[in-house]
Scaffold this motif. Structure first.
Motif, PDB file in Angstrom:
ATOM      1  N   GLY A  24       1.708  29.335  -9.158  1.00 31.70           N
ATOM      2  CA  GLY A  24       3.087  29.289  -9.626  1.00 31.70           C
ATOM      3  C   GLY A  24       3.890  28.130  -9.069  1.00 31.70           C
ATOM      4  N   HIS A  25       3.248  27.215  -8.351  1.00 33.64           N
ATOM      5  CA  HIS A  25       3.960  26.057  -7.790  1.00 33.64           C
ATOM      6  C   HIS A  25       4.181  24.958  -8.822  1.00 33.64           C
ATOM      7  CE1 HIS A  25       2.401  27.786  -3.939  1.00 33.64           C
ATOM      8  NE2 HIS A  25       3.677  27.602  -3.662  1.00 33.64           N
ATOM      9  N   ILE A  26       3.341  24.919  -9.859  1.00 38.04           N
ATOM     10  CA  ILE A  26       3.423  23.915 -10.917  1.00 38.04           C
ATOM     11  C   ILE A  26       3.537  24.687 -12.229  1.00 38.04           C
ATOM     12  CG2 ILE A  26       2.262  21.974 -12.027  1.00 38.04           C
ATOM     13  CD1 ILE A  26       0.536  21.790  -9.387  1.00 38.04           C
ATOM     14  N   VAL A  27       4.719  24.648 -12.853  1.00 39.91           N
ATOM     15  CA  VAL A  27       4.967  25.471 -14.036  1.00 39.91           C
ATOM     16  C   VAL A  27       5.587  24.617 -15.134  1.00 39.91           C
ATOM     17  CG1 VAL A  27       6.222  27.460 -14.945  1.00 39.91           C
ATOM     18  CG2 VAL A  27       5.359  27.505 -12.600  1.00 39.91           C
ATOM     19  N   GLN A  28       4.990  24.653 -16.327  1.00 44.00           N
ATOM     20  CA  GLN A  28       5.609  23.959 -17.456  1.00 44.00           C
ATOM     21  C   GLN A  28       6.781  24.801 -17.920  1.00 44.00           C
ATOM     22  OE1 GLN A  28       3.097  22.799 -20.731  1.00 44.00           O
ATOM     23  NE2 GLN A  28       4.793  21.826 -21.782  1.00 44.00           N
ATOM     24  N   THR A  29       7.999  24.235 -17.834  1.00 48.40           N
ATOM     25  CA  THR A  29       9.209  24.977 -18.171  1.00 48.40           C
ATOM     26  C   THR A  29       9.783  24.603 -19.536  1.00 48.40           C
ATOM     27  OG1 THR A  29      10.379  23.398 -16.754  1.00 48.40           O
ATOM     28  CG2 THR A  29       9.891  25.550 -15.824  1.00 48.40           C
ATOM     29  N   ALA A  37       7.485  23.377  -7.268  1.00 43.05           N
ATOM     30  CA  ALA A  37       8.027  24.032  -6.085  1.00 43.05           C
ATOM     31  C   ALA A  37       7.967  23.037  -4.925  1.00 43.05           C
ATOM     32  CB  ALA A  37       7.210  25.279  -5.767  1.00 43.05           C
ATOM     33  N   PRO A  38       8.717  23.275  -3.851  1.00 46.76           N
ATOM     34  CA  PRO A  38       8.628  22.374  -2.698  1.00 46.76           C
ATOM     35  C   PRO A  38       7.179  22.228  -2.242  1.00 46.76           C
ATOM     36  CG  PRO A  38      10.443  23.910  -2.429  1.00 46.76           C
ATOM     37  CD  PRO A  38       9.670  24.362  -3.639  1.00 46.76           C
ATOM     38  N   GLY A  39       6.800  20.991  -1.940  1.00 49.19           N
ATOM     39  CA  GLY A  39       5.432  20.722  -1.505  1.00 49.19           C
ATOM     40  C   GLY A  39       5.067  19.271  -1.710  1.00 49.19           C
ATOM     41  N   THR A  40       3.778  18.997  -1.578  1.00 44.76           N
ATOM     42  CA  THR A  40       3.242  17.655  -1.762  1.00 44.76           C
ATOM     43  C   THR A  40       2.233  17.708  -2.895  1.00 44.76           C
ATOM     44  OG1 THR A  40       3.519  17.232   0.603  1.00 44.76           O
ATOM     45  CG2 THR A  40       2.072  15.743  -0.600  1.00 44.76           C
ATOM     46  N   TYR A  41       2.330  16.749  -3.817  1.00 42.09           N
ATOM     47  CA  TYR A  41       1.514  16.761  -5.021  1.00 42.09           C
ATOM     48  C   TYR A  41       0.861  15.407  -5.253  1.00 42.09           C
ATOM     49  CZ  TYR A  41       4.165  20.975  -5.913  1.00 42.09           C
ATOM     50  OH  TYR A  41       4.731  22.214  -5.797  1.00 42.09           O
ATOM     51  N   PHE A  42      -0.356  15.445  -5.772  1.00 39.96           N
ATOM     52  CA  PHE A  42      -1.013  14.249  -6.274  1.00 39.96           C
ATOM     53  C   PHE A  42      -0.798  14.255  -7.783  1.00 39.96           C
ATOM     54  CE2 PHE A  42      -4.787  12.363  -8.303  1.00 39.96           C
ATOM     55  CZ  PHE A  42      -4.643  11.059  -7.847  1.00 39.96           C
ATOM     56  N   VAL A  43      -0.222  13.175  -8.306  1.00 32.22           N
ATOM     57  CA  VAL A  43       0.057  13.056  -9.736  1.00 32.22           C
ATOM     58  C   VAL A  43      -0.694  11.844 -10.265  1.00 32.22           C
ATOM     59  CG1 VAL A  43       1.846  12.737 -11.491  1.00 32.22           C
ATOM     60  CG2 VAL A  43       2.365  14.033  -9.406  1.00 32.22           C
ATOM     61  N   PRO A  95      10.881  17.989  -1.590  1.00 32.24           N
ATOM     62  CA  PRO A  95      11.505  18.802  -0.547  1.00 32.24           C
ATOM     63  C   PRO A  95      12.148  20.089  -1.064  1.00 32.24           C
ATOM     64  CG  PRO A  95      12.853  16.873  -1.000  1.00 32.24           C
ATOM     65  CD  PRO A  95      11.599  16.733  -1.815  1.00 32.24           C
ATOM     66  N   GLU A  96      12.562  20.090  -2.335  1.00 33.67           N
ATOM     67  CA  GLU A  96      13.116  21.301  -2.945  1.00 33.67           C
ATOM     68  C   GLU A  96      12.695  21.332  -4.404  1.00 33.67           C
ATOM     69  OE1 GLU A  96      17.610  19.926  -4.043  1.00 33.67           O
ATOM     70  OE2 GLU A  96      17.204  20.380  -1.951  1.00 33.67           O
ATOM     71  N   GLU A  97      12.768  22.503  -5.017  1.00 32.86           N
ATOM     72  CA  GLU A  97      12.315  22.633  -6.408  1.00 32.86           C
ATOM     73  C   GLU A  97      12.895  21.513  -7.266  1.00 32.86           C
ATOM     74  OE1 GLU A  97      11.685  26.552  -8.462  1.00 32.86           O
ATOM     75  OE2 GLU A  97      13.437  25.813  -9.589  1.00 32.86           O
ATOM     76  N   THR A  98      12.053  20.938  -8.111  1.00 32.02           N
ATOM     77  CA  THR A  98      12.486  19.815  -8.938  1.00 32.02           C
ATOM     78  C   THR A  98      11.817  19.866 -10.294  1.00 32.02           C
ATOM     79  OG1 THR A  98      12.810  17.405  -8.957  1.00 32.02           O
ATOM     80  CG2 THR A  98      10.683  18.204  -8.166  1.00 32.02           C
ATOM     81  N   THR A  99      12.408  19.173 -11.243  1.00 23.92           N
ATOM     82  CA  THR A  99      11.841  19.025 -12.572  1.00 23.92           C
ATOM     83  C   THR A  99      11.181  17.663 -12.660  1.00 23.92           C
ATOM     84  OG1 THR A  99      13.533  20.441 -13.541  1.00 23.92           O
ATOM     85  CG2 THR A  99      12.373  18.968 -15.032  1.00 23.92           C
ATOM     86  N   PHE A 100       9.955  17.627 -13.180  1.00 24.39           N
ATOM     87  CA  PHE A 100       9.189  16.401 -13.350  1.00 24.39           C
ATOM     88  C   PHE A 100       9.096  16.081 -14.834  1.00 24.39           C
ATOM     89  CE2 PHE A 100       5.398  13.991 -14.185  1.00 24.39           C
ATOM     90  CZ  PHE A 100       5.322  13.086 -13.139  1.00 24.39           C
ATOM     91  N   GLY A 121      -1.492  20.304  -6.470  1.00 23.36           N
ATOM     92  CA  GLY A 121      -0.788  20.638  -5.228  1.00 23.36           C
ATOM     93  C   GLY A 121      -1.716  20.350  -4.060  1.00 23.36           C
ATOM     94  N   LEU A 122      -1.194  19.667  -3.045  1.00 24.18           N
ATOM     95  CA  LEU A 122      -1.987  19.320  -1.861  1.00 24.18           C
ATOM     96  C   LEU A 122      -1.633  20.253  -0.713  1.00 24.18           C
ATOM     97  CD1 LEU A 122      -1.678  15.432  -1.986  1.00 24.18           C
ATOM     98  CD2 LEU A 122      -3.498  16.873  -2.921  1.00 24.18           C
ATOM     99  N   HIS A 123      -2.642  20.653   0.017  1.00 24.21           N
ATOM    100  CA  HIS A 123      -2.422  21.472   1.200  1.00 24.21           C
ATOM    101  C   HIS A 123      -2.084  20.540   2.356  1.00 24.21           C
ATOM    102  CE1 HIS A 123      -2.795  24.707   4.041  1.00 24.21           C
ATOM    103  NE2 HIS A 123      -3.536  23.923   4.797  1.00 24.21           N
ATOM    104  N   THR A 124      -0.981  20.791   3.012  1.00 23.24           N
ATOM    105  CA  THR A 124      -0.600  20.009   4.200  1.00 23.24           C
ATOM    106  C   THR A 124      -0.448  20.956   5.375  1.00 23.24           C
ATOM    107  OG1 THR A 124       1.770  20.230   3.781  1.00 23.24           O
ATOM    108  CG2 THR A 124       0.651  18.349   2.765  1.00 23.24           C
TER     109      THR A 124
END
Length: 127
Positions: A24-29, A37-43, A95-100, A121-124
């Motif tokens: 649920g951290h990456i959701v097409q809205t 969701a807050p976190g680190t991502y490889f795009v 750092p906080e929920e965002t729209t990409f 989503g990357l595990h840190t």
């Protein structure tokens, strides 16, 4: 996420997911947005299209409330009906929920547009 489409100037690119994130951290809205969701991502994403006239195609990712030109794709052609393409990969710190979104800018009509995007989503140590 990929399929053929017409990219419109100053518009976000639409897409359909091939897989969903079970965390649920990456959701097409919407058809043009992913909420992270807050976190680190490889795009990573790849774009290709045909410009109907000489011109340029620029794709710009936006998240954290701003556009990131440094992670964008740009290609220019001097003739009509010529293909343009490009790809980009980057680490997104959220750092906080965002729209990409990925937004298209062009000075020519675009056809046969294709976009493939992967967001992981990357595990840190903080997560």
């Amino acid at each position: 996420m990929a399929y053929m489409q017409q990219f419109a100037n100053a518009s976000p690119i639409s897409f359909a997911p091939a897989a969903t994130d079970p965390t649920g951290h990456i959701v097409q809205t919407s058809v043009t947005q992913v909420t992270l969701a807050p976190g680190t991502y490889f795009v990573t994403y790849n774009i290709s299209a045909i410009l109907e006239a000489a011109g340029y195609l620029q794709i710009t990712p936006s998240y954290n409330g701003r556009a990131f030109l440094e992670y964008g794709v740009y290609d220019r052609v001097a003739s009509a009906s010529v293909g343009v393409s490009g790809s980009s990969s980057f680490i997104a710190m959220v750092p906080e929920e965002t729209t990409f979104t990925l937004t298209c800018n062009t000075d020519a009509a675009v056809r046969d547009g294709a976009m493939t995007m992967v967001i992981l989503g990357l595990h840190t140590s903080e997560s």
